[in-house]
Design a protein around this motif. Structure first.
Motif, PDB file in Angstrom:
ATOM      1  N   GLU A 195       1.188  -1.036  -0.046  1.00  0.00           N
ATOM      2  CA  GLU A 195      -0.157  -0.024  -0.106  1.00  0.00           C
ATOM      3  C   GLU A 195       0.766   1.072  -0.059  1.00  0.00           C
ATOM      4  N   PHE A 196       1.821   1.055   0.529  1.00  0.00           N
ATOM      5  CA  PHE A 196       3.019   2.466   0.342  1.00  0.00           C
ATOM      6  C   PHE A 196       3.637   2.791  -0.380  1.00  0.00           C
ATOM      7  N   ALA A 197       3.606   1.476  -1.319  1.00  0.00           N
ATOM      8  CA  ALA A 197       4.450   1.464  -1.969  1.00  0.00           C
ATOM      9  C   ALA A 197       3.749   2.170  -3.561  1.00  0.00           C
ATOM     10  N   GLN A 198       1.724   1.371  -3.823  1.00  0.00           N
ATOM     11  CA  GLN A 198       1.188   2.304  -4.434  1.00  0.00           C
ATOM     12  C   GLN A 198       0.920   3.888  -3.787  1.00  0.00           C
ATOM     13  N   ILE A 199       1.075   4.596  -3.182  1.00  0.00           N
ATOM     14  CA  ILE A 199       1.090   5.416  -2.414  1.00  0.00           C
ATOM     15  C   ILE A 199       2.218   6.491  -3.393  1.00  0.00           C
ATOM     16  N   GLU A 200       3.469   5.689  -3.176  1.00  0.00           N
ATOM     17  CA  GLU A 200       4.647   6.808  -3.646  1.00  0.00           C
ATOM     18  C   GLU A 200       4.871   6.604  -5.214  1.00  0.00           C
ATOM     19  N   ILE A 201       3.857   5.408  -5.958  1.00  0.00           N
ATOM     20  CA  ILE A 201       4.231   5.556  -7.108  1.00  0.00           C
ATOM     21  C   ILE A 201       2.774   6.866  -7.344  1.00  0.00           C
TER      22      ILE A 201
END
Length: 214
Positions: free
Chosen positions: A92-98
């Motif tokens: 989920e955090f990686a999606q936010i970074e994207i």
């Protein structure tokens, strides 16, 4: 320029979304397994006590072994849950970074287009034209102010005061007249002037004195 900042249509479900959904489904199943077996452990403990009371030591020992195995499995599921929760948070955090990177990229592209629409040469030209217009207006003002004599300035000031007085007069209420308000009684206008009345009184007094003396 509104199209520069228009939002893109919502994207479809990504592979990351599917992975998160699968992890959450697995997490919920593990929690259900834990809840079910925690109830079984207490039942097995109570049953082992009853078997000992009944003298069935071997069966009680076998039941306690089963209970121990289930406890070990529950400990393993705790570790699995911890790993799953960490994996969900990472995805989920990686999606936010994207999303942040995509937003920065889109903002950068929009800024480039704006800069192309307003280049340095155009800005400098507009500033120069504005400065020229200001200077020209200043020259006109100076010419107009220098073309008037002291007498002209006095007439301008008189006209200004007249306009101010007229404006104030229009703001004041009109005084009522007898025609507008019949109930208002105005005093009679004297037929003789104050000086003439004094002369008549003095004349009458002299005539009275002359009659009394005769």
């Amino acid at each position: 320029m509104g199209h520069l900042f228009s939002k893109k249509p919502q994207s479809k479900v990504t592979e990351q979304d599917k992975a998160v959904l699968q992890l959450k489904t697995t997490r919920d199943k593990i929690r259900q397994y834990q809840k079910r077996n925690e109830g079984t452990l207490e039942k097995d403990r109570q049953l082992a006590k009853k078997l000992l009371t009944d003298g069935k030591k071997d069966r009680a020992k076998l039941l306690l072994r089963k209970k121990k195995f289930i406890e070990q499995q529950l400990n393993n599921t705790d570790n699995q849950l911890e790993n799953i929760e960490k994996m969900i948070q990472d995805i989920e955090f990686a999606q936010i970074e994207i999303q942040v990177v995509d937003s920065l990229k889109e903002g950068n592209e929009s800024l480039k287009k704006i800069n192309e629409m307003m280049n340095i040469e155009d800005v400098e030209r507009i500033l120069d034209e504005t400065q020229e217009a200001v200077e020209k207006q200043r020259e006109i003002d100076e010419l107009l102010s220098g073309a008037l004599t002291a007498e002209d300035e006095g007439e301008v000031e008189d006209e200004l005061q007249a306009l101010i007085a007229d404006s104030v007069k229009k703001q004041l209420p009109d005084a009522p007249t007898a025609a507008e308000n019949p109930e208002v009684e105005l005093p009679d206008v004297p037929e003789t002037l104050p000086g003439e009345a004094v002369k008549e009184v003095s004349k009458e007094k002299e005539e009275r004195v002359a009659l009394e003396a005769s």
